[in-house]
Design a protein around this motif. Structure first.
Motif, short mmCIF file in Angstrom:
data_model
loop_
_atom_site.label_atom_id
_atom_site.label_comp_id
_atom_site.label_asym_id
_atom_site.label_seq_id
_atom_site.Cartn_x
_atom_site.Cartn_y
_atom_site.Cartn_z
N SER A 280 0.84 -1.20 0.00
CA SER A 280 0.00 0.00 0.00
C SER A 280 0.87 1.23 0.00
CB SER A 280 -0.96 0.00 1.20
OG SER A 280 -0.22 -0.03 2.41
N GLY A 281 0.29 2.34 -0.42
CA GLY A 281 1.01 3.60 -0.48
C GLY A 281 0.23 4.58 -1.33
N THR A 282 0.83 5.73 -1.56
CA THR A 282 0.21 6.77 -2.36
C THR A 282 1.08 7.04 -3.58
OG1 THR A 282 -0.77 7.79 -0.40
CG2 THR A 282 -0.64 9.15 -2.38
N ILE A 283 0.44 7.12 -4.75
CA ILE A 283 1.19 7.44 -5.96
C ILE A 283 1.87 8.79 -5.77
CG2 ILE A 283 1.06 7.90 -8.43
CD1 ILE A 283 0.49 5.04 -7.92
N THR A 284 3.15 8.87 -6.06
CA THR A 284 3.96 10.06 -5.80
C THR A 284 3.30 11.34 -6.34
OG1 THR A 284 5.93 8.70 -5.91
CG2 THR A 284 6.23 11.08 -6.10
N ASP A 285 3.21 12.33 -5.48
CA ASP A 285 2.69 13.67 -5.83
C ASP A 285 1.25 13.63 -6.32
OD1 ASP A 285 5.17 14.84 -5.24
OD2 ASP A 285 5.91 14.50 -7.28
#
Length: 883
Positions: free
Chosen positions: A91-96
Motif C-alpha cells: 500500500s502507499g500513495t502514488i507520488t505527488d
C-alpha cells in the motif's frame, strides 16, 4: 503433493535501506516483496523449474490530466508491505498525487497467484487518468532464457497476424496490436495502447516451463497489458497488474471523484511445465471453471442462411417485394430441408425496413404462421437477425446520437471533408502513356455501391482524377473491374490505390490479382498481391505482356468493400498514336452522408421500444437470434438519454447485452449469437468471455469473425487459422454461416468451419455472385452435411484437441471416441501422417484403439493414421476405444 501456503520473514541480503523480505510460498510458486528505498521489488519464482519470472521493482505508474496538461507520476510515497494468511499487501500513495494504492497478492495452496489492485482518490478534487501502467517487471539483462510472449487465445489474430514475440522482438520493438476502426464518422477511435500489447491472457515461456498471465474481469472491459520499459540502466518486460487499453478501458478507472475508488479485475498467474499449448489448455480450463464451458445439453442447429441466394436489399421496398417474399423463403426452406439443416435463419430482408425490428406482415404473413409452416412442412425451426442501426428515419430524433457541439434537430452524419481530386499523370516521366486515359476505353465492373449517384461511379476508374470524390466503390467483395483498351498494347505496369492522398484509410485493397487478355485468347494472371494493404497510389510492375483487356480481381478489401480512385495502365515502351486525356474534374460533394440513422443505444426510451419489438417477434416461435450491427458509433452528448456525458463504449456494451438479457429472461430457450458490440466484424474489442454464459439470461455464442463471404479465401490467406487458436484456448462456442458458392467441390471450407465453429450455418446453392445454381457443389455438400450430422455431437460438444494447425481432434463428450480432421491447404497432393495419442481416449496403448475412415497402425502409445489428400482438400476419420 501440494504444499500448504508458507509465510516467512527473511532478512534481505541487500544493503542500503532494504527492508526485510516478505515471502509467500505454495506448491512450486515463491513470491517475495522487499522494500528497497522507495521501491518495492517483487519477485516471482518457480522453484520446480528454477525460473525467475519477475525480479525488478514493481511498476506503479499513472498519467494524470492536469489543467496545464498531462503529467506522469511514478512510484509510491511511503510504501508499506504487510503479510497475512496466504496474502501479501502493498500500500502507499502514488507520488505527488492524492491517489492511494492497495495492491493485494494472494497465493492459494495449489500455487496459483491472484492479484487485485485498487486505486482510491483521497483528495477533495476529481482526478482524471489518461494512462495506468502497473505490473511485475522482468529485467532482460538478467534473463538468459530464450523466452517467448504469446497472446492467448489469439496467437494468430483475425487479421492473420501472429502475436508470438521472442525477446529480440520485444527489445527491438517488433510488436503491435491488431486493431480495427469504424468508418470516418465515428469519433474517438484512437487506441491508447499504441506501443504496448494487450490480450486476454499471455503465455510467457521458454518451451520447457512458463507462466500464464490471465486477466479476468466480467464487470468492466479490461485486458492484460504488457509493455517494454526502461528501468534504471536496464530494460524490462512489464506484465500483469493493471493498464489501460483500447478506448481507455476499463473506463471506470479513468475518472475518480473525491473519495471514489476503482478495483481492477483480478490477474491470475499459473506456473506450468511445457510451452504455449499447455498455457492455452490452462486458460481454457480456467474459463470453464468460471462458467464459460459447453453444457451437456448444448445442441445447436445446423442453420440455412437464405441471404446467399435471396440477396440483400436494405430499405429498397420495390426490390424487397420483388425478391424477399414468403414464397422465396419457403423455397429456401425446401433447400434447407433437402440438404439436412434444422433451422431457417433470416438475415436482412424480413423487416419493413432494415433496422426497424418490425416484421413485414404485408410481404411475409405473420411470424407465427411462418414458424408453424416451417415446422410442420419442412421440419425446420426459425431464427432471425436484429441490428442496432436503422436504414430509415424510424425513431424520434431525440433518440439518436448527438455529437459533441451539435444542436438543433438531428441530421445524418456526413463523412469528413475530403481532399480535392488531384490530376492523374497522362504519361510517365520516360514518355510511356497512361493507356487507361486513351479515347474510347470502356469500363465494366462487377458491382457498384448503391446510393451514390454522383460519387463512386465506374467511370471514375479512368477519369484522370485521384481521391475519394473521383473513385469507384464496389457493392461487395470479391469484386472486379475491367478496362477494354479498344486495341492491343504491350504493357508492363499498372498503378492503383484507394486514395492518392490518404484521408479515410478505409476500403483499401488487401489482396488482388491482375489478369490480362489479348483481343482473342485466354486470360493470363500476371500479378498477385497478398499484402500489405494498398492505401495510397502504388505502382506494380510485371513482365511485358500483349493485352487489350485488363481485369483486376479484388479478393479482399476493407474495412467494408473496395475503393479504387484510379486504375492506371502503362505501356512498356513509349508509343505513338492516340493521346491520353482526362475528363473534367468531378464535382466535390462536401462530406457525403452515411447510409443509415444512428440511435443512441443508451437512450432508455429506445431500449424499451427495441426490446418490445424484439419480444413481439421472438415470442411467435423463434429459436435462434443473432445480434448484429450494433457497432459503436461514437460518444453521445445528450444528457436527456440518461447516460453519462459523453457516453462510453462500456455503456453501449451494457445496453446491447441488456437487450439480449431482457429477451432471454422472457424466452430462455432462445439460442443467441451476439457480435462484439464495439468491433463486430473483425478483431474483438471485448474479451471472449465478457458477459457470456449459459445461465443468468446471458448470450451463449460469439460471432465467427465474418468468415462468411469468402470462407476458402479466408482460410488459404491464413486469417481463418485464428479459429484453431481460439478453440485451443477458449470454450465459448462460435457461430458462423458460410456460402458454399465460395467453397470448392471438396468442401474444404465446410469441413474447416465445421471443425472450428461449434454452431455452423450454410447457404448459397447459387450464391450472390453466380449466374446459376451449382449442382455439383450442391451434391457434394449434401454428402458432407449427412456426414456432419452423423458426427455433430463431436463438433458441437466435444473436446477440441489441436495436434497442429491443420490436424484437429474432437473427443466425444463420453470420452470413448474421437473424430480426427485433417486439411491440405496446398495446391499439391499431400500425404499426412498423424500420431493420435492413445491417452486422449483413456487407453494405455494404441492396441486398444480402432480406426475407421483411413489406414492406421498401432505404434506403442500412438495410433498412426495416414491420409492421402488431393490438393485443397479435407479428410477425417473416427477413432474408437475398443472395450
Amino acid at each position: 503433493m501440494q504444499l500448504g501456503v508458507v509465510l516467512a520473514a527473511i532478512v534481505a541480503a541487500g544493503q542500503g535501506g532494504s527492508s526485510r523480505m516478505k515471502v509467500l510460498e505454495a506448491n512450486r510458486a515463491v513470491v517475495s516483496a522487499t522494500l528497497s528505498g522507495a521501491e518495492v521489488v517483487i519477485r516471482m519464482e518457480d522453484r520446480r523449474s528454477g525460473h525467475v519470472w519477475a525480479d525488478g521493482p514493481y511498476a506503479y505508474a499513472i498519467t494524470v490530466s492536469h489543467a496545464e496538461g498531462q503529467r506522469d507520476h511514478r512510484g509510491l510515497a511511503n510504501p508499506r508491505v504487510r503479510v497475512g494468511q496466504g496474502s501479501l499487501t502493498v500500500s502507499g500513495t502514488i507520488t505527488d498525487t492524492t491517489l492511494s494504492v492497495i495492491h493485494r497478492l494472494t497465493l492459494d495452496t495449489s500455487g496459483v497467484l491472484q492479484e487485485r489492485i485498487t486505486l482510491r482518490n483521497d483528495g477533495k478534487e476529481p482526478v482524471e487518468l489518461t494512462n495506468v501502467g502497473m505490473g511485475f517487471r522482468k529485467l532482460f539483462a538478467a534473463d538468459t532464457q530464450a523466452r517467448r510472449l504469446v497472446a492467448v487465445p489469439f496467437r494468430r489474430q483475425v487479421d492473420g497476424k501472429l502475436h508470438d514475440y521472442g525477446t529480440e522482438d520485444l527489445l527491438s520493438g517488433r510488436f503491435s496490436n491488431s486493431d480495427w476502426a469504424n468508418d470516418a464518422t465515428v469519433a474517438n477511435q484512437q487506441c491508447v495502447d499504441a506501443g504496448r500489447l494487450r490480450s486476454e491472457a499471455w503465455a510467457w515461456t521458454d518451451g520447457e516451463a512458463g507462466v500464464l498471465i490471465a486477466k479476468y474481469n466480467d464487470d468492466s472491459i479490461e485486458n492484460s497489458v504488457a509493455a517494454v520499459e526502461t528501468v534504471a540502466e536496464d530494460t524490462a518486460l512489464r506484465f500483469g497488474g493493471a493498464g489501460l487499453s483500447l478506448y481507455r478501458e476499463p473506463r471506470g478507472a479513468t475518472y475518480l471523484g473525491p473519495g471514489k475508488a476503482f478495483t481492477f479485475g483480478t490477474t491470475y498467474y499459473f506456473l506450468f511445465d511445457g510451452s504455449w499449448p499447455q498455457a492455452y489448455e490452462l486458460y481454457r480450463t480456467f474459463l470453464e471453471d468460471k462458467g464459460h464451458g459447453i453444457p451437456k445439453d448444448y445442441a445447436p442447429p445446423l442453420n440455412w442462411n437464405e441471404l446467399f441466394d435471396v440477396g440483400w436489399y436494405h430499405s429498397n421496398r420495390e426490390e424487397l417485394f420483388k425478391y424477399y417474399t414468403r414464397d422465396a423463403l419457403l423455397k429456401e426452406a425446401a433447400k434447407a430441408a433437402e440438404i439436412g439443416c434444422d433451422l431457417l435463419y433470416l438475415d436482412p430482408g424480413w423487416e419493413v425496413c432494415e433496422g426497424t425490428t418490425q416484421w413485414d406482415t404485408e410481404r411475409l404473413g405473420t411470424v407465427r404462421d411462418l414458424a408453424r409452416e416451417l415446422r410442420e412442412k419442412y421440419g425446420l425451426r426459425l431464427g432471425y437477425r436484429t441490428i442496432g442501426r436503422v436504414y430509415r428515419d424510424e425513431f424520434p430524433n431525440a433518440w439518436y446520437i448527438r455529437r459533441q457541439g451539435e444542436s438543433g434537430p438531428y441530421s445524418m452524419p456526413r463523412l469528413r471533408q475530403q481532399p480535392t481530386p488531384e490530376p492523374v499523370p497522362l504519361r510517365k516521366a520516360d514518355g510511356r502513356r497512361n493507356l487507361a486515359l486513351l479515347p474510347g476505353v470502356k469500363v465494366s465492373v462487377s458491382s457498384t455501391i448503391p446510393g451514390y449517384d454522383k460519387l463512386h461511379r465506374p467511370e471514375h476508374l479512368n477519369d484522370g482524377w485521384y481521391n475519394n470524390p473521383a473513385s469507384w466503390i464496389s457493392a461487395e467483395d470479391p469484386s472486379w473491374v475491367e478496362l477494354d483498351l479498344g486495341a492491343e498494347y504491350r504493357i508492363d505496369e499498372i498503378a492503383l490505390g484507394s486514395e492518392h492522398t490518404a484521408h479515410f484509410r478505409d476500403r483499401s485493397l488487401r489482396r488482388f490479382s491482375l489478369w490480362l487478355r489479348p483481343a482473342s485468347g485466354d486470360w493470363q494472371t500476371v500479378l498477385t498481391h497478398w499484402g500489405p494493404t494498398v492505401h495510397e497510389t502504388t505502382a506494380f510492375r510485371f513482365q511485358p505482356t500483349i493485352a487489350r483487356f485488363i481485369r483486376v480481381l479484388i479478393h479482399e478489401a476493407g474495412p467494408t468493400s473496395a475503393r479504387i480512385d484510379e486504375l492506371e495502365v502503362y505501356e512498356a515502351e513509349p508509343g505513338t498514336g492516340p493521346e491520353p486525356a482526362r475528363r473534367p474534374m468531378p464535382d466535390v460533394v462536401e462530406g457525403s452522408p452515411i447510409g443509415f440513422w444512428e440511435v443512441c443505444t443508451q437512450n432508455k426510451a429506445w431500449q424499451a421500444e427495441k426490446l418490445k419489438r424484439i419480444l413481439a417477434i421472438t415470442g411467435q416461435g423463434v429459436d435462434f437470434m443473432m445480434f448484429d450491427e450494433f457497432d459503436w458509433r461514437g460518444p453521445c452528448y445528450d444528457p436527456s438519454h440518461g447516460h453519462p456525458v459523453p457516453s462510453t463504449p462500456e455503456g453501449h456494451v451494457r445496453a446491447v447485452y441488456g437487450l439480449v438479457e431482457g429477451m432471454r429472461r422472457r424466452y430462455p430457450h432462445v439460442l443467441v449469437e451476439a457480435h462484439d458490440p464495439v468491433w463486430p466484424w473483425s478483431m474483438r474489442y471485448l474479451p471472449t468471455y465478457f458477459r457470456q454464459g449459459f445461465g443468468k439470461s446471458r448470450y451463449q455464442e460469439n460471432w465467427g469473425f465474418e468468415f462468411m463471404w469468402n470462407p476458402i479465401e479466408d482460410l488459404l490467406s491464413g486469417r481463418a487459422l485464428c479459429l484453431y487458436y481460439y478453440n485451443l484456448g477458449c470454450p465459448v462456442p462460435l457461430y458462423d454461416h458460410i456460402t458454399m458458392e465460395a467453397d470448392n467441390d471438396a468442401c474444404l471450407s465446410f469441413w474447416w468451419y465445421a471443425s472450428t465453429v461449434r454452431h455452423l450455418g450454410i447457404g448459397g446453392k447459387k450464391g450472390l455472385n453466380s449466374p446459376a445454381e451449382n449442382e455439383v457443389r450442391w451434391q457434394a455438400y449434401k454428402k458432407a452435411v449427412a456426414e456432419y450430422n452423423r458426427l455433430r455431437a463431436y463438433y458441437a460438444r466435444g473436446r477440441f484437441v489441436g495436434l497442429e494447425e491443420t490436424v484437429h481432434v474432437h473427443v466425444h463428450p463420453d470420452g470413448k471416441s474421437a473424430v480426427v480432421n485433417v486439411f491440405n491447404l496446398t495446391r499439391d497432393a499431400a500425404r499426412k501422417t498423424v500420431r493420435f495419442p492413445a491417452d486422449l481416449l483413456g487407453a494405455r496403448n494404441a492396441a486398444q484403439l480402432a480406426c475407421e475412415g483411413t489406414t492406421s497402425q498401432a505404434d506403442g502409445k500412438d495410433l498412426v493414421l495416414t491420409f492421402d489428400l488431393p490438393p485443397l482438400s479435407p479428410a477425417h476419420a473416427v477413432v474408437r476405444l475398443e472395450q
